[in-house]
Design an enzyme around this catalytic site. Structure first.
Site, PDB file in Angstrom:
ATOM      1  N   HIS A 134      67.972  40.611  40.119  1.00 23.09           N
ATOM      2  CA  HIS A 134      66.903  41.677  40.677  1.00 23.09           C
ATOM      3  C   HIS A 134      65.728  40.985  40.523  1.00 23.09           C
ATOM      4  O   HIS A 134      64.930  40.840  41.309  1.00 23.09           O
ATOM      5  CB  HIS A 134      67.072  43.286  39.802  1.00 23.09           C
ATOM      6  CG  HIS A 134      66.034  44.100  40.405  1.00 23.09           C
ATOM      7  ND1 HIS A 134      66.206  44.907  41.121  1.00 23.09           N
ATOM      8  CD2 HIS A 134      64.673  44.222  39.678  1.00 23.09           C
ATOM      9  CE1 HIS A 134      64.981  45.744  41.078  1.00 23.09           C
ATOM     10  NE2 HIS A 134      64.188  45.140  40.403  1.00 23.09           N
ATOM     11  N   GLU A 135      65.383  40.803  39.058  1.00 22.53           N
ATOM     12  CA  GLU A 135      63.919  40.065  38.749  1.00 22.53           C
ATOM     13  C   GLU A 135      63.896  38.603  39.599  1.00 22.53           C
ATOM     14  O   GLU A 135      62.773  38.407  40.085  1.00 22.53           O
ATOM     15  CB  GLU A 135      63.764  40.029  37.294  1.00 22.53           C
ATOM     16  CG  GLU A 135      64.051  41.127  36.539  1.00 22.53           C
ATOM     17  CD  GLU A 135      63.275  42.480  36.922  1.00 22.53           C
ATOM     18  OE1 GLU A 135      61.976  42.309  37.433  1.00 22.53           O
ATOM     19  OE2 GLU A 135      63.630  43.781  36.634  1.00 22.53           O
TER      20      GLU A 135
ATOM     21  N   HIS B  90      62.405  39.600  42.855  1.00 16.50           N
ATOM     22  CA  HIS B  90      60.900  39.674  42.928  1.00 16.50           C
ATOM     23  C   HIS B  90      60.285  38.537  42.798  1.00 16.50           C
ATOM     24  O   HIS B  90      59.011  38.046  43.405  1.00 16.50           O
ATOM     25  CB  HIS B  90      60.658  40.383  41.627  1.00 16.50           C
ATOM     26  CG  HIS B  90      60.626  41.994  41.736  1.00 16.50           C
ATOM     27  ND1 HIS B  90      60.070  42.714  42.600  1.00 16.50           N
ATOM     28  CD2 HIS B  90      61.546  42.948  40.800  1.00 16.50           C
ATOM     29  CE1 HIS B  90      60.643  43.966  42.173  1.00 16.50           C
ATOM     30  NE2 HIS B  90      61.409  43.937  41.114  1.00 16.50           N
TER      31      HIS B  90
ATOM     32  N   GLU C  60      60.407  45.641  46.026  1.00 19.45           N
ATOM     33  CA  GLU C  60      61.711  46.240  45.670  1.00 19.45           C
ATOM     34  C   GLU C  60      62.623  45.930  46.598  1.00 19.45           C
ATOM     35  O   GLU C  60      63.882  46.079  46.467  1.00 19.45           O
ATOM     36  CB  GLU C  60      61.636  47.989  44.995  1.00 19.45           C
ATOM     37  CG  GLU C  60      61.022  48.263  43.907  1.00 19.45           C
ATOM     38  CD  GLU C  60      61.650  47.555  42.724  1.00 19.45           C
ATOM     39  OE1 GLU C  60      62.948  47.079  42.761  1.00 19.45           O
ATOM     40  OE2 GLU C  60      61.032  46.823  41.917  1.00 19.45           O
TER      41      GLU C  60
END
Ligand code: MG
Length: 498
Positions: free
Chosen positions: A264-265, A268, A294
């Site tokens: 997830h990160e 980003h 997101e």
């Protein structure tokens, strides 16, 4: 001041603002990762001074003069200069509307609140945090009234995180999800469930750390410019496109928690690392909004990371980290990480229930900001909504209202971006599949074609276009939440063999 002078001054101002943000960001990163507990007061003083400088740079008389001059020459500006000018003028109006002492006091308040929140969460002691949250809510209401007196305060806050977003759009969006997905979830929870015990085989933190490093390499993150730290609540922070930090946590009995947070990160971080060089150290040099951000992070985490193909690809690395897994097939692992299970913690939620966690926060924020409820009533309201929407009973505030760091950091209006981003991602995937064999790439762990597609259509533009426009350019069509609904229905059919 002529146009050339204004351009030169603007460039100097942007450099200085980026330096200020870099320094403040580094202090915040240190606060979250390494700083001893009792250092917040001293750091708060420094942050207050730095944010005062930042305020002066962005809203002082020189900034005003430069922006006035640029505004007079709009026709002669490049699209990037026009966008910078518009964004900075909007920002300047906002900052001018808020007295500088209040702005500084707010920075100090959120710095302290974050430390208090951590202690409150550890001890499940909402009463400790409540007075801080009350002040944060009050400050946000006041700022909204000062900056945008003709708007509903919560509309002003939503727009801060997702330019152009308001309650009317959010209501339509969440209604669409509710209409189509609540019945789907009701159906799924009645079915025989995938066995998830294999996800709780113990994996020592050091091994999870090595897996995290490997995942970062697989995603194609440039480790010369992207670091990995450890925090209770994973996050990404960018100081510029040349220095991005992600964090994760290691729970010995829940190794996929770290795995998916790194992915997830990592999403980003990819976005930030691949904004165009020409925008670096300018106002356009970062991701444009939280919703678009997101849409990238949740795209990597779920649409890619929880796909059957990627789980099959990563399975050998996982069995190396956790030999007990080899008693199970990749298919069993894939079904386990996609189980639809109403639960307490948003960041651990599966795709079928995630948006309900966001919906709870959206409704509570709306009520807090409108004054319909107070921070004192919040835990009870929180627990009611979790019972109503997810059918779960919150045992204590650590697993309830204290779970997220956003409110402690003053981020009210952020949460809807998570659900919107998930929905943006589903439509991006459909578009990407027209030219990229996404699942074949995932089956061989080859992220290069996927990254290249996103870099060309999303990442490189930084903040050049407002989120809705950026998305529409990438998609060739307006945003439509039904792509997300259909994606989840198709996935449910696969996972549950409907
Ligand atoms: Mg995120």
């Amino acid at each position: 001041m002529n146009l050339e002078e204004a351009r030169k001054k603007l460039s100097g101002q942007q450099q200085a603002e980026c330096a200020c943000r870099h320094a403040m960001g580094m202090l915040e990163y240190d606060a979250a990762t390494a700083a001893p507990k009792e250092t917040f007061a001293a750091r708060g003083r420094t942050l207050a001074v730095l944010s005062g400088w930042g305020h002066g740079l962005a809203a002082g008389p020189e900034a005003q003069a430069v922006l006035d001059c640029l505004a007079e020459h709009m026709d002669e500006l490049s699209p990037a200069e026009r966008r910078v000018t518009q964004r900075k003028r909007k920002n300047l109006r906002e900052l001018r509307a808020i007295p500088v002492e209040e702005y500084r006091a707010y920075a100090a308040l959120t710095n302290e609140a974050r430390t208090v929140w951590e202690r409150a969460k550890t001890n499940s002691d909402y009463a400790l945090f409540e007075p801080y949250l009350a002040r944060i809510v009050e400050a946000n209401r006041r700022f909204a009234a000062l900056v945008a007196p003709d708007k509903a305060p919560y509309d002003y806050l939503l727009d801060k995180y997702e330019e152009g977003l308001d309650m009317a759009r959010c209501d339509v969006f969440f209604d669409t999800l509710r209409t189509h997905l609540v019945p789907l979830l009701a159906e799924l929870v009645q079915l025989p469930q995938p066995d998830t015990r294999l996800l709780h085989e113990p994996v020592p933190a050091a091994r999870q750390g090595r897996l995290a490093e490997k995942l970062m390499d697989i995603l194609g993150l440039d480790r010369g410019h992207c670091g990995l730290g450890v925090t209770e609540h994973p996050f990404t922070m960018d100081f510029s496109k040349y220095d991005v930090r992600i964090t994760t946590h290691y729970y010995e009995n829940d190794f996929t928690s770290s795995m998916f947070s790194v992915i997830h990160e990592g999403g980003h971080a990819l976005y930030e690392l691949h904004t165009a060089d020409e925008f670096a150290f300018t106002d356009l040099g970062g991701g444009v909004s939280m919703g678009i951000h997101e849409s990238q992070s949740r795209f990597y985490e779920n649409l890619l990371g929880r796909s059957r193909e990627f789980v099959g690809f990563i399975y050998p690395a996982l069995t190396e980290a956790c030999p007990a897994l080899s008693a199970h097939t990749p298919e069993e692992l894939w079904r386990a990480v996609n189980r639809a299970e109403p639960s307490l913690i948003r960041t651990e939620a599966d795709e079928f229930t995630y948006y309900l966690h966001v919906l709870v926060r959206y409704e509570l924020e709306k009520s807090l900001i409108s004054g319909e409820i107070t921070t004192k009533e919040l835990p009870e309201r929180w627990n009611d909504l979790y019972r109503q929407y997810l059918g779960v009973t919150v045992p204590d505030d650590r697993y309830g209202v204290l779970q997220d760091s956003h409110w402690a950091g003053g981020q009210i209006g952020y949460f809807p971006s998570y659900a919107l981003g998930s929905a943006y991602g589903a439509q991006l995937l459909a578009k990407m599949q027209e030219t990229v064999d996404v699942y074949a790439c995932l089956a061989r762990g080859d992220f290069a074609p996927i990254n290249a597609w996103l870099e060309t259509r999303i990442w490189r533009f930084g903040s050049l276009y407002p989120p809705a426009e950026l998305l529409e350019r990438a998609l060739g069509a307006p945003f439509d939440p039904m792509y997300y609904v259909n994606y989840l229905k198709a996935k449910a059919a696969e996972v549950y063999a409907l």
